[in-house]
Design a protein around this motif. Sequence first.
Motif, short mmCIF file in Angstrom:
data_model
loop_
_atom_site.label_atom_id
_atom_site.label_comp_id
_atom_site.label_asym_id
_atom_site.label_seq_id
_atom_site.Cartn_x
_atom_site.Cartn_y
_atom_site.Cartn_z
N ALA A 42 0.81 -1.14 -0.02
CA ALA A 42 -0.10 0.03 -0.07
C ALA A 42 0.69 1.40 0.09
CB ALA A 42 -0.81 -0.04 1.11
N VAL A 43 1.92 1.16 0.81
CA VAL A 43 2.93 2.33 0.64
C VAL A 43 3.35 2.50 -0.47
CG1 VAL A 43 5.01 3.25 1.79
CG2 VAL A 43 3.28 2.00 3.16
N GLN A 44 3.62 1.28 -1.04
CA GLN A 44 4.70 1.52 -2.72
C GLN A 44 3.55 2.08 -3.53
OE1 GLN A 44 6.14 -2.41 -3.91
NE2 GLN A 44 6.35 -1.91 -5.80
N ALA A 45 2.43 1.86 -3.62
CA ALA A 45 1.33 2.28 -4.34
C ALA A 45 1.21 3.59 -4.22
CB ALA A 45 0.01 1.46 -4.11
N MET A 73 10.22 9.25 -4.21
CA MET A 73 10.80 8.37 -5.53
C MET A 73 11.68 7.52 -5.07
SD MET A 73 10.37 10.77 -8.88
CE MET A 73 11.31 12.19 -8.46
N ALA A 74 12.48 7.85 -4.25
CA ALA A 74 13.80 6.79 -3.98
C ALA A 74 13.31 5.58 -3.21
CB ALA A 74 14.65 7.59 -3.33
N LEU A 75 12.03 5.76 -2.69
CA LEU A 75 11.63 4.71 -1.74
C LEU A 75 11.18 3.59 -2.68
CD1 LEU A 75 9.34 6.62 0.76
CD2 LEU A 75 11.59 5.29 1.10
N ALA A 76 10.95 3.61 -3.96
CA ALA A 76 10.42 2.74 -4.83
C ALA A 76 11.19 1.39 -4.64
CB ALA A 76 10.16 3.03 -6.27
N ARG A 77 12.41 1.51 -5.03
CA ARG A 77 13.29 0.39 -5.11
C ARG A 77 13.38 -0.53 -3.66
NH1 ARG A 77 18.88 1.61 -8.19
NH2 ARG A 77 18.94 -0.51 -7.91
N PRO A 78 13.66 0.28 -2.67
CA PRO A 78 13.70 -0.54 -1.31
C PRO A 78 12.32 -1.08 -0.99
CG PRO A 78 13.97 1.83 -0.81
CD PRO A 78 14.08 1.46 -2.40
N LEU A 79 11.25 -0.50 -1.40
CA LEU A 79 9.95 -1.24 -0.97
C LEU A 79 9.70 -2.29 -1.69
CD1 LEU A 79 7.68 2.30 -0.60
CD2 LEU A 79 8.34 0.75 1.20
N ALA A 80 9.97 -2.39 -3.03
CA ALA A 80 9.81 -3.49 -3.75
C ALA A 80 10.58 -4.67 -3.34
CB ALA A 80 10.27 -3.48 -5.14
N ARG A 130 14.44 8.34 -13.12
CA ARG A 130 13.70 8.09 -11.79
C ARG A 130 12.14 8.51 -11.52
NH1 ARG A 130 16.68 10.41 -6.47
NH2 ARG A 130 18.25 8.74 -6.93
N PRO A 131 11.60 9.60 -12.22
CA PRO A 131 9.97 9.62 -12.06
C PRO A 131 9.31 8.35 -12.82
CG PRO A 131 11.00 11.76 -12.77
CD PRO A 131 12.21 10.66 -12.76
N PHE A 132 9.84 7.82 -13.94
CA PHE A 132 9.32 6.71 -14.54
C PHE A 132 9.36 5.54 -13.98
CE2 PHE A 132 8.79 3.38 -17.95
CZ PHE A 132 7.86 3.79 -18.52
N ALA A 133 10.74 5.23 -13.41
CA ALA A 133 10.68 3.94 -12.45
C ALA A 133 9.97 4.23 -11.19
CB ALA A 133 12.26 3.94 -11.95
N ALA A 134 9.62 5.30 -10.70
CA ALA A 134 8.64 5.49 -9.54
C ALA A 134 7.30 4.97 -9.97
CB ALA A 134 8.80 6.79 -8.88
N ARG A 135 6.88 5.70 -11.05
CA ARG A 135 5.61 5.18 -11.64
C ARG A 135 5.25 3.85 -11.80
NH1 ARG A 135 6.02 10.58 -14.06
NH2 ARG A 135 4.40 12.00 -13.11
N VAL A 136 6.29 3.36 -12.43
CA VAL A 136 6.26 1.61 -12.52
C VAL A 136 6.21 0.95 -11.41
CG1 VAL A 136 7.46 -0.40 -13.48
CG2 VAL A 136 7.45 1.64 -14.76
#
Length: 645
Positions: free
Chosen positions: A18-21, A36-43, A119-125
């Motif tokens: 839910a946080v990643q979403a 945005m930087a949270l995307a990778r560690p959350l995955a 980075r914005p695109f990776a975060a959206r993915v």
Amino acid sequence: MIGELGQFALLLALAVAAVQAVLPLVGAHRGNARWMALARPLAGVGLALVTASLAALIAGFVQVDTSIAYVAANASHELPLGYRITATWGGHEGSLLLWAWMLATWGALVAARSAELPRPFAARVQGVLGLIATGFLAFIAFTSNPFGRLLPAPAVGRDLNPLLQDPGMAAHPPLLYLGYVGFAVGFAFAVAALLEDERSPRWTRWARPWVLAAWSALTAGIGLGSFWAYYELGWGGFWFWDAVENAAFMPWLLGTALIHSLAVAEKRPGFLRWSLLLALLAFSLSLLGTFLVRSGVVSSVHAFASDPARGLFILALLAVSVGGSLALFAWRAPRAPSTERFALGSRESLLLLNNLLLATATATVLLGTLYPLAAEVLGGVKLSVGAPYFDAVFPPLMLPLVVLMVAGPLVRWRQAALRLLRPLLPLALASLAAASALALSLQGSLWMAAGLAAGLWAFGGTLALAWQQRTAWRGGLPLWLAHVGVALFVLGVTLVRSLEQTHDLQLAPGEQVRVAGHVLQFQRLDAVDGPNYRAARATLVWQRGAELLVFTPEKRVYGRRQMAMTEAAISRGPWRDVYVSLGEAGGDGRWALRVQVKPFMSWVWAGVLAMTAGGLWGVAARRRRAAVTGPAEASPHIVPTLSTP
């Protein structure tokens, strides 16, 4: 406490998803680099938690912890250890947890390989993948909890469904889900491109290897499922046009169109809209398949019995995912580059025809799958749409595609230059002549002649094209391997469907009969005790001259479930399979036997293996090229597709 630990990890995974979403998507919208930087560690954290939950469930099965209701319903102490592990995904709840683990694995892999992405695109993915994970983890936690307790715990479990007590089930569901769920990555890339209003086709270069890997896994999963049905169910077929089989086949068809579009969209932006729409629809059909399998609306050997609440939950997920993504497409897609001008007979026109044929074939299968359900819901009329419908409407759509496999790579971009196909005219005439002669000599049908002609054309044309472009073998080999696989598959299916023989017999031990020019002798019948079943095993000898084959088909009864199963005996070879299954005993002591002779059956499996190998080779080759040339310069030529510029 293993069950509680698994459920706790599942709930934590839901919270992380839910946080990643939310945070990466909001961060990309606001330009907040920290979010945005949270995307990778959350995955990565999400994958670790879902892995812990799945490991806890596997541990429950290994220990046969019957205080967990799902374990008690699908395992027993008599069940061999290997089947206890595979029983983890043998029912609704565990298979959904495997689904969620596959999604988390894909997300973590994409995160680990996202350094080349803005980075914005990776975060959206990652945000879109988080939304999907949130929906499915919530579905598991609130309607399909695999860790629910059963107190007091029964002394023994109910055992695994005997149909699933087979080595093929160790790989078939994981491969199938790997493909199903892998299309979520293409979906996430397409949605991210639409959210970002990305008008350049660069996202197609990033998405291509992921979609191709998912397509390869789905190809292998469908092929392994067909192989399992062929040898395990005892009826000798490999495709029944069952609603659940169709649910896996439809994403494969659109996925095939998608990998063709992605391969050329970077150089031909006119295919960008096609790529966006196909990426959305391929995953939407994966969700539809999940609904059909788990909602209880279809009866199938592959389906899970479910209550209506589960079906409604998945239907809501399907409506939000499909409706939201298509609304976003309708809003943003018109800003993408429009279709370019090209001549009829150019490579673009053939690629467009390829996509239209695949989309039409998908719609045809979808209609045949859903129409009986709609008729029953709306009019109370029970209809059956089976093999006769699909056999009548599907081949006319597929055979032109096989022809395009050879013609497409030879014509030019934008220009009509069909004269370039003249060198293949002798091959076309030879294929037609050979197919016609063979069909006439075997008293085959027109469809047999058409299938043989298309298969011979595709096989010979692909080899001729490979020889013509032999200087580019290293880059083009995956393409040719996949297309040879299609040709072998078409030839195998055509020959086995046209020439197979079925003989139903009644024999007692000691008797013999002539079958298909051979002598079949029923030598003896033995009683056999397995780890959790008892069986009657027949020993039969099939002989003609120096050729001698021994078959030992069985009729098993599994004690816990009191379920009878047929274990066929198969002699495999490159030119034919001989398939023997044992039926029931009559009052006179004679046993029902079915003997089937299936010419060129192995070509079907060889074709599937070649397609899968071609796809995986294409992924590996692209990664090697990217490592040498850098991501921006990597060649767009991947497999299986028409050649790209």
